[in-house]
Enzyme design. Structure first.
Site, PDB file in Angstrom:
ATOM      1  N   ASP A 522      -8.216  36.508  -9.440  1.00 41.76           N
ATOM      2  CA  ASP A 522      -9.392  35.911  -8.817  1.00 41.76           C
ATOM      3  C   ASP A 522     -10.576  35.955  -9.785  1.00 41.76           C
ATOM      4  OD1 ASP A 522     -10.574  34.859  -6.287  1.00 41.76           O
ATOM      5  OD2 ASP A 522     -11.834  36.635  -6.471  1.00 41.76           O
ATOM      6  N   GLU A 551      -7.355  31.889 -11.466  1.00 39.71           N
ATOM      7  CA  GLU A 551      -8.163  30.914 -10.733  1.00 39.71           C
ATOM      8  C   GLU A 551      -9.219  30.354 -11.689  1.00 39.71           C
ATOM      9  OE1 GLU A 551     -11.357  30.572  -7.034  1.00 39.71           O
ATOM     10  OE2 GLU A 551     -11.034  32.457  -8.106  1.00 39.71           O
ATOM     11  N   ASP A 690     -13.389  26.290   4.466  1.00 39.84           N
ATOM     12  CA  ASP A 690     -13.577  27.576   5.127  1.00 39.84           C
ATOM     13  C   ASP A 690     -14.696  27.509   6.183  1.00 39.84           C
ATOM     14  OD1 ASP A 690     -13.613  30.281   5.695  1.00 39.84           O
ATOM     15  OD2 ASP A 690     -14.764  30.805   3.920  1.00 39.84           O
TER      16      ASP A 690
END
Length: 828
Positions: A522, A551, A690
């Site tokens: 991440d 990522e 999200d």
């Protein structure tokens, strides 16, 4: 004549050669009769740097002796910050590599060598705030919720200003480029040789050769045409001694050499291999809380009913007095757990995937778990219930020999064993940049301040009053303190190394078969690259076959050089596919699609290209089918329903939008790289970004859902996913075969490409428009293996039809036909 073009006289012999067509092979070594008699083999071109072009007030540039530009970036003294650095595509978005210093006038400045072209960048203030250049209005989306600033250097950054013509004896020298420091121009070939590339302006040069001093001339083939440029390539054997090489250009009756000489040393060529299994992987991403509730006894308090209507609040949520987006939806828990994953392994195996990527599963509050409480232990809600505090009371965070495996940890290890027994690889999300405020090290800092054993772990701005850096400004995500070599505290590095060992070889016996198969990292760009180099060495020492992916949303050349990652999440693929299939007013053409995809293929070594995680969507974007319903938005921008003034359409997409999803999946499963399915896409789930892209998974055995008219498994779509994944699994050529574009027809909006390996040869044809298209199959005998067996446009002379992307019969599921594409296999 363009001011950067030069007339070349015929100063040396040699006949001109026609440009070679794009080919998966690379040029062979020269025969002895092509050896050059002298050096240089022809007089040099006067390659000049030209002009940098218009620059923002914050930037100055002067030619660098080795090519490119020495660029000075500056920031006004009025900016409130105690530290400033710059991060961009020119330094791998490393926020620690190039700090700015205050000059006598108070302005922040740094000087960096930057090549010609278009570059994205941001300033990083106090190691936390990433901001665009305030005086540069040339910007683009950053793939999150903000913008990057753009720097355009040299004439090649504005190719529309350059003109060229083949056989006119004129070469546009401003377009000539070879930078052996970039994998685009120098990388290991699959056979172990060195693959060299050279750039010219398209339609400008007839032939290019690489000339090796004392060896001879090697013709180069055209690797790709990407818009205004041609990229030529050839492969050379890497000798024990350094080679000196340069480039020879022919155009009409004229010949000349690029005056720049280069050295090729075996030591400078990255020799690395990505795990073979990762090139054959078909990934499936799982957010555990939202996948399946298999053990209700470990449910958190007020867990939502799995089949409840998403937008309807529960009694517990109503009791908070909050509104949906402020903020109870973000604290929802559904009780998904690892036992639920185990119970649905049959679904994953039947789908055809063979590799699982889990969003974080370590102890943490909430559903997404990017706010880790502890990397040592699996979350109790995902495992065996409350067992964390009992275990950690007997453990010392700084002493791995005191760490134990809790019942929840063992639930995961048991699942891991079963996954491997069923042919499923497993990687975990490594969030090593920051933790949550419940992490024991941070709790100790809060309690003991400067006297804490962990006082140097976190990026503390001030002890009195206490102030610290939170990731992206979120105080609940304290970041580890950084240094140019990685982390400011060696204890942080050693802790993360211990965590890595723990999950890659749980019993510590030197056999990694009981551990995870790799990591997804991440926000890796926020940790200096030297750490990742050292960490990669550790990972590969534990398990040489482990997979490391990161990522990285932008082009990731600097990450894929054999020293850091094996691959990245290929958001560039997703962005490009959406722009071709999904957009309407801002739709790109088939040739532009081909150009963008080719740029990524060229930029990365073949070892990485075959292992890229080719995704269409993820937990960080809206669902792909909802993107189809909401076209003409920059990728991952304007896609939250809760944003002020949002025009995002949240309804269930129509059959035509699912038809476009199917077309995208066909491209994904037949293209270069390792495709990744985000949980639920295969059964028709939709949603904006999200939190609405994280709804609980739809399962047929749980139907009817409260919103029964919409929330149900789309059986036709699931069948389509299974068939197209089976197609990929049945043909090795679709996984690791050569790729060649055959047709990029803008008039028909048609892309046709070939995949081939050892006699397994397939042709894939796709169009996102509703009208049918057609093209001529290459000579030979072919049979349709996917899509309509016959088509009205099929002809005896080998011209075949490609169905348009249309919604098929609507039986309540998504469209059921294979519209939008066909696949042929050569009959052997």
């Amino acid at each position: 004549m363009h001011p950067t073009s030069l007339l070349l006289s015929l100063l040396a012999g040699g006949s001109a050669q026609e440009p070679r067509s794009a080919d998966s092979a690379v040029a062979d070594q020269p025969s002895s009769d092509r050896l050059a008699s002298g050096w240089p083999v022809a007089p040099a071109l006067a390659v000049e740097p030209g002009e940098a072009g218009p620059l923002p007030a914050s930037v100055t540039a002067e030619p660098a002796p080795t090519g490119g530009w020495l660029v000075t970036f500056s920031l006004a003294s009025s900016v409130r910050a105690s530290e400033v650095s710059i991060a961009g595509t020119f330094n791998g978005w490393d926020a620690t590599e190039h700090p700015l210093k205050r000059d006598a006038d108070g302005r922040w400045r740094t000087r960096i060598r930057v090549p010609d072209g278009v570059h994205s960048y941001k300033f990083v203030l106090d190691r936390a705030a990433w901001v665009p250049d305030p005086v540069n209005d040339d910007r683009e989306s950053d793939g999150f919720t903000g913008e990057n600033t753009l720097l355009r250097l040299g004439a090649v950054a504005r190719p529309e200003t350059l003109t060229a013509s083949v056989r006119d004896g004129v070469v546009v020298t401003a377009a000539l480029e070879h930078d052996p420091g970039r994998s685009l121009y120098l990388q290991p070939a699959p056979d172990g040789r060195a693959l060299l590339r050279y750039r010219t302006l398209a339609d400008d040069v007839e032939a290019v050769s690489v000339v090796v001093r004392g060896v001879g001339e090697v013709p180069m083939r055209v690797a790709a045409r990407t818009g205004a440029f041609l990229y030529w390539e050839a492969a050379l054997d890497v000798a024990d001694e350094p080679l000196t090489y340069g480039f020879l250009l022919r155009d009409g009756a004229l010949i000349g050499t690029d005056p720049r000489e280069y050295q090729l040393d075996a030591a400078q060529l990255p020799h690395f291999r990505t795990p073979d299994w990762s090139k054959h992987a078909i990934w499936y991403q799982i957010m555990v809380d939202r996948f399946r509730n298999g053990a209700p006894e470990n449910d958190p308090p007020h867990a939502r009913a799995w089949t409840s209507a998403w937008y309807e609040p529960s009694e517990a949520e109503l009791a908070t007095g909050e509104r949906f987006y402020e903020y109870f939806v973000f604290r929802r828990m559904y009780g998904g757990d690892l036992e639920g994953v185990r119970q649905k392994l049959d679904h994953l195996v039947a789908l055809g995937v063979n590799a699982l990527y889990f969003n974080p599963i370590f102890e943490a509050p909430g559903h997404h778990k990017y706010n880790a409480t502890d990397f040592r232990h699996i979350d109790t809600g995902y495992g065996a219930g409350e067992d964390y505090h009992e275990a950690t009371a007997r453990e010392d965070l700084l002493d791995p020999s005191t760490w134990v495996f809790t019942p929840s940890d063992k639930v995961f290890l048991t699942l891991l064993k079963e996954c491997k027994a069923r042919g499923l690889r497993v990687i975990l999300d490594g969030v090593f940049n920051h933790v949550g405020v419940r992490h024991p090290a941070f709790v100790d800092v809060l309690a003991n301040g400067k006297d804490s054993r962990f006082a140097d772990w976190f990026d503390v701005r001030s002890w009195e009053p206490f102030d610290y850096v939170g990731w992206a400004g979120f105080g609940e995500l304290p970041v580890f303190a950084k240094a140019p070599h990685g982390f400011a505290s060696d204890a942080v590095k050693e802790h993360l190394f211990a965590i890595t060992r723990r999950w890659m070889d749980p019993d510590g016996d030197g056999d990694p078969s009981d551990g995870i198969d790799g990591w997804r990292l991440d926000v890796p760009m926020e940790v200096a690259m030297p750490f990742w180099e050292e960490w990669r060495d550790l990972v590969k020492s534990i398990n040489p076959d482990a997979y490391i992916t990161g990522e990285v949303w932008d082009l990731a050349e600097s990450w894929l050089d054999g020293e850091r990652f094996d691959a990245v999440m290929n958001y560039r693929f997703a962005d490009t596919v959406v722009a071709w299939i999904g957009h309407r007013a801002d739709k790109i053409s088939a040739s532009e699609l081909d150009r963008r995809l080719a740029l990524v293929r060229l930029a990365y070594p073949a070892e990485s290209t075959s292992a890229l995680m080719d995704l269409l969507d993820s937990h960080d974007t809206d669902r792909f089918v909802s993107m189809m319903l909401n076209p003409d938005r920059a990728f991952d921008q304007g896609n939250r329903e809760q944003e002020a003034g949002s025009t995002y359409d949240p309804r269930k997409p129509d059959p035509i939008h699912y038809a476009r999803l199917r077309l995208a999946v066909l491209l994904q499963m037949t293209y270069v790289g390792a495709p990744m399915v985000y949980y639920g896409d295969e059964v028709g789930m939709w949603g904006s970004d999200d939190p609405n892209n994280r709804k609980p998974m739809l399962w047929r055995d749980l139907e009817p859902y409260a919103n029964a008219a919409e929330d149900r498994v789309d059986g036709a779509l699931l069948d389509y996913y299974q068939r197209v994944i089976r197609l990929r699994r049945e043909h090795t050529a679709l996984r690791i075969g050569a790729f060649e574009t055959l047709v990029a027809d803008d008039a028909q909006d048609l892309l046709v490409f070939r995949r081939a390996l050892d006699g397994d040869e397939l042709i894939v044809a796709l169009t996102p428009r509703t009208a049918d298209a057609s093209f001529a199959l290459p000579p030979g005998e072919w049979r349709v293996i996917f899509g309509p067996a016959v088509h009205p446009l099929d002809r005896a002379d080998g011209r075949v039809g490609v169905p348009g992307c249309r919604a098929g019969g609507d039986d309540g599921d998504a469209a059921t036909s294979d519209e939008g594409g066909r696949v042929w296999a050569r009959v052997r």
